[in-house]
Design a protein around this motif. Structure first.
Motif, PDB file in Angstrom:
ATOM      1  N   ALA A 128      51.373 -30.943   4.789  1.00  0.00           N
ATOM      2  CA  ALA A 128      52.765 -30.563   4.572  1.00  0.00           C
ATOM      3  C   ALA A 128      52.794 -29.891   3.006  1.00  0.00           C
ATOM      4  CB  ALA A 128      53.800 -31.606   4.549  1.00  0.00           C
ATOM      5  N   LEU A 129      52.110 -30.758   2.211  1.00  0.00           N
ATOM      6  CA  LEU A 129      51.972 -30.203   0.738  1.00  0.00           C
ATOM      7  C   LEU A 129      50.986 -28.930   0.756  1.00  0.00           C
ATOM      8  CD1 LEU A 129      51.185 -33.861  -0.793  1.00  0.00           C
ATOM      9  CD2 LEU A 129      53.404 -32.156  -1.085  1.00  0.00           C
ATOM     10  N   ALA A 130      49.873 -28.873   1.484  1.00  0.00           N
ATOM     11  CA  ALA A 130      49.108 -27.796   1.650  1.00  0.00           C
ATOM     12  C   ALA A 130      49.937 -26.270   1.817  1.00  0.00           C
ATOM     13  CB  ALA A 130      47.594 -27.867   2.289  1.00  0.00           C
ATOM     14  N   ALA A 131      50.668 -26.701   2.825  1.00  0.00           N
ATOM     15  CA  ALA A 131      51.655 -25.489   3.460  1.00  0.00           C
ATOM     16  C   ALA A 131      52.805 -25.139   2.368  1.00  0.00           C
ATOM     17  CB  ALA A 131      52.101 -25.911   4.824  1.00  0.00           C
ATOM     18  N   GLY A 132      52.989 -25.906   1.383  1.00  0.00           N
ATOM     19  CA  GLY A 132      53.843 -25.558   0.368  1.00  0.00           C
ATOM     20  C   GLY A 132      55.169 -26.217   0.419  1.00  0.00           C
ATOM     21  N   TRP A 133      55.109 -27.305   1.318  1.00  0.00           N
ATOM     22  CA  TRP A 133      56.430 -28.145   1.518  1.00  0.00           C
ATOM     23  C   TRP A 133      56.484 -29.406   0.786  1.00  0.00           C
ATOM     24  CZ3 TRP A 133      60.181 -25.872   4.286  1.00  0.00           C
ATOM     25  CH2 TRP A 133      59.663 -25.103   5.064  1.00  0.00           C
ATOM     26  N   GLY A 134      57.351 -29.977   0.149  1.00  0.00           N
ATOM     27  CA  GLY A 134      57.556 -30.962  -0.528  1.00  0.00           C
ATOM     28  C   GLY A 134      57.137 -32.065   1.006  1.00  0.00           C
ATOM     29  N   ALA A 135      56.488 -33.303   0.285  1.00  0.00           N
ATOM     30  CA  ALA A 135      56.458 -34.425   1.394  1.00  0.00           C
ATOM     31  C   ALA A 135      56.064 -35.734   0.661  1.00  0.00           C
ATOM     32  CB  ALA A 135      55.213 -33.956   2.497  1.00  0.00           C
ATOM     33  N   ASN A 136      56.527 -36.701   1.525  1.00  0.00           N
ATOM     34  CA  ASN A 136      56.278 -37.957   0.828  1.00  0.00           C
ATOM     35  C   ASN A 136      56.235 -38.806   2.153  1.00  0.00           C
ATOM     36  OD1 ASN A 136      57.147 -40.759  -0.078  1.00  0.00           O
ATOM     37  ND2 ASN A 136      57.254 -39.416  -2.166  1.00  0.00           N
ATOM     38  N   TRP A 137      55.457 -40.283   1.887  1.00  0.00           N
ATOM     39  CA  TRP A 137      54.841 -40.915   2.788  1.00  0.00           C
ATOM     40  C   TRP A 137      55.603 -42.386   2.523  1.00  0.00           C
ATOM     41  CZ3 TRP A 137      49.237 -42.727   3.873  1.00  0.00           C
ATOM     42  CH2 TRP A 137      49.173 -43.678   4.827  1.00  0.00           C
ATOM     43  N   LEU A 138      56.778 -42.736   3.236  1.00  0.00           N
ATOM     44  CA  LEU A 138      57.421 -44.043   2.986  1.00  0.00           C
ATOM     45  C   LEU A 138      57.389 -44.892   4.212  1.00  0.00           C
ATOM     46  CD1 LEU A 138      60.789 -42.524   1.454  1.00  0.00           C
ATOM     47  CD2 LEU A 138      58.682 -43.701   0.174  1.00  0.00           C
ATOM     48  N   SER A 139      57.804 -46.074   4.120  1.00  0.00           N
ATOM     49  CA  SER A 139      57.970 -46.985   5.131  1.00  0.00           C
ATOM     50  C   SER A 139      59.322 -47.690   4.834  1.00  0.00           C
ATOM     51  CB  SER A 139      56.769 -47.875   5.549  1.00  0.00           C
ATOM     52  OG  SER A 139      56.354 -48.711   4.374  1.00  0.00           O
ATOM     53  N   GLY A 140      59.063 -48.914   4.442  1.00  0.00           N
ATOM     54  CA  GLY A 140      60.352 -49.627   3.847  1.00  0.00           C
ATOM     55  C   GLY A 140      60.806 -50.788   4.771  1.00  0.00           C
ATOM     56  N   TRP A 141      61.314 -51.572   4.369  1.00  0.00           N
ATOM     57  CA  TRP A 141      61.677 -52.835   5.342  1.00  0.00           C
ATOM     58  C   TRP A 141      62.307 -52.531   6.711  1.00  0.00           C
ATOM     59  CZ3 TRP A 141      66.373 -53.942   7.381  1.00  0.00           C
ATOM     60  CH2 TRP A 141      67.673 -53.066   6.769  1.00  0.00           C
ATOM     61  N   ALA A 142      62.976 -51.720   7.001  1.00  0.00           N
ATOM     62  CA  ALA A 142      63.452 -51.290   8.141  1.00  0.00           C
ATOM     63  C   ALA A 142      62.548 -50.920   9.074  1.00  0.00           C
ATOM     64  CB  ALA A 142      64.640 -50.395   8.114  1.00  0.00           C
ATOM     65  N   SER A 143      61.453 -50.115   8.653  1.00  0.00           N
ATOM     66  CA  SER A 143      60.473 -49.528   9.588  1.00  0.00           C
ATOM     67  C   SER A 143      59.557 -50.786   9.953  1.00  0.00           C
ATOM     68  CB  SER A 143      59.653 -48.410   9.014  1.00  0.00           C
ATOM     69  OG  SER A 143      58.834 -48.942   7.887  1.00  0.00           O
ATOM     70  N   HIS A 144      59.605 -52.034   9.503  1.00  0.00           N
ATOM     71  CA  HIS A 144      58.826 -53.100   9.928  1.00  0.00           C
ATOM     72  C   HIS A 144      59.877 -54.249  10.672  1.00  0.00           C
ATOM     73  CE1 HIS A 144      55.539 -51.318   7.695  1.00  0.00           C
ATOM     74  NE2 HIS A 144      56.608 -51.425   6.505  1.00  0.00           N
ATOM     75  N   ASP A 145      61.112 -53.894  10.796  1.00  0.00           N
ATOM     76  CA  ASP A 145      61.891 -54.818  11.630  1.00  0.00           C
ATOM     77  C   ASP A 145      61.663 -54.396  13.154  1.00  0.00           C
ATOM     78  OD1 ASP A 145      64.313 -56.714  11.977  1.00  0.00           O
ATOM     79  OD2 ASP A 145      65.029 -54.909  12.589  1.00  0.00           O
ATOM     80  N   ARG A 146      61.528 -55.475  13.894  1.00  0.00           N
ATOM     81  CA  ARG A 146      61.272 -55.204  15.117  1.00  0.00           C
ATOM     82  C   ARG A 146      62.404 -54.793  15.895  1.00  0.00           C
ATOM     83  NH1 ARG A 146      58.182 -52.968  18.446  1.00  0.00           N
ATOM     84  NH2 ARG A 146      56.849 -53.754  16.917  1.00  0.00           N
ATOM     85  N   ASP A 147      63.719 -55.245  15.717  1.00  0.00           N
ATOM     86  CA  ASP A 147      65.030 -54.625  16.313  1.00  0.00           C
ATOM     87  C   ASP A 147      65.400 -53.327  15.868  1.00  0.00           C
ATOM     88  OD1 ASP A 147      65.348 -57.236  17.866  1.00  0.00           O
ATOM     89  OD2 ASP A 147      66.655 -57.897  16.389  1.00  0.00           O
TER      90      ASP A 147
END
Length: 191
Positions: A128-147
């Motif tokens: 994404a960055l090489a193609a000229g877009w802005g990009a960021n890799w995130l996760s956070g507590w919600a992405s680790h909550d099974r429900d």
């Protein structure tokens, strides 16, 4: 062999763009397909494809933002923590959830499959960055909550979110940040 090339120059100077600084426009499906194709070329021992993509467009991100609030409240999380996670989802114009989906294998350990999903995250971010877009890799507590991941993303019990790659147009570029001291983290072994 030359120690410089456009690809190496890119890798030596790449800089993620904070997700909160990303806005529309975002890549259309054709452009995003190119980025996903690049990411899928990541190391994958045994050709297991132990990962998959879920493209989350703006309306899906809004739905997930509401689920963040519901799950955070149910879990008794601090209101400021809930709000930060809600805003990460609500303000994102596009994200790709890279899902770690290990496959049964006698030859390829699960840890290698999980690491492959991490490689896919970095490859998508860099594409994404090489193609000229802005990009960021995130996760956070919600992405680790099974429900949350079951209700919001429909993940199977064996699947996990390796990362949410937010992609859009950078509204500004933050200052450079300090980088690791290679002498402190590198050991050279000659014999």
């Amino acid at each position: 062999m030359s120690d410089t090339s456009p690809a190496l120059d890119f890798l030596l100077t790449r800089r993620s763009r904070p997700a909160k600084l990303l806005a529309a426009p975002v890549p259309d499906r054709d452009a995003l397909t190119v980025l996903l194709t690049a990411a899928a070329r990541s190391p994958d021992h045994g050709k297991l494809e132990p990962w998959r993509f879920i493209v989350l467009e703006a309306a899906a991100m809004q739905r997930l933002a509401a689920l963040v609030v519901a799950r955070g409240t149910a879990l008794g999380r601090d209101p400021d923590t809930i709000e930060k996670a809600r805003a990460d989802h609500a303000n994102s114009p596009l994200a790709v959830a890279v899902i770690s989906a290990p496959k049964p294998s006698e030859k390829i350990p699960q840890i290698e499959q999980v690491l492959s999903a991490g490689a896919v995250c970095l490859a998508l971010l860099n594409a994404a960055l090489a193609a000229g877009w802005g990009a960021n890799w995130l996760s956070g507590w919600a992405s680790h909550d099974r429900d949350f991941v079951t209700q919001g993303l429909g993940l199977a019990e064996s699947e996990r979110v390796a990362g949410l790659i937010h992609i859009g147009t950078a509204t500004r570029i933050p200052p450079e940040r300090p980088r690791p001291d290679l002498t402190a983290i590198t050991e050279w072994v000659s014999a």
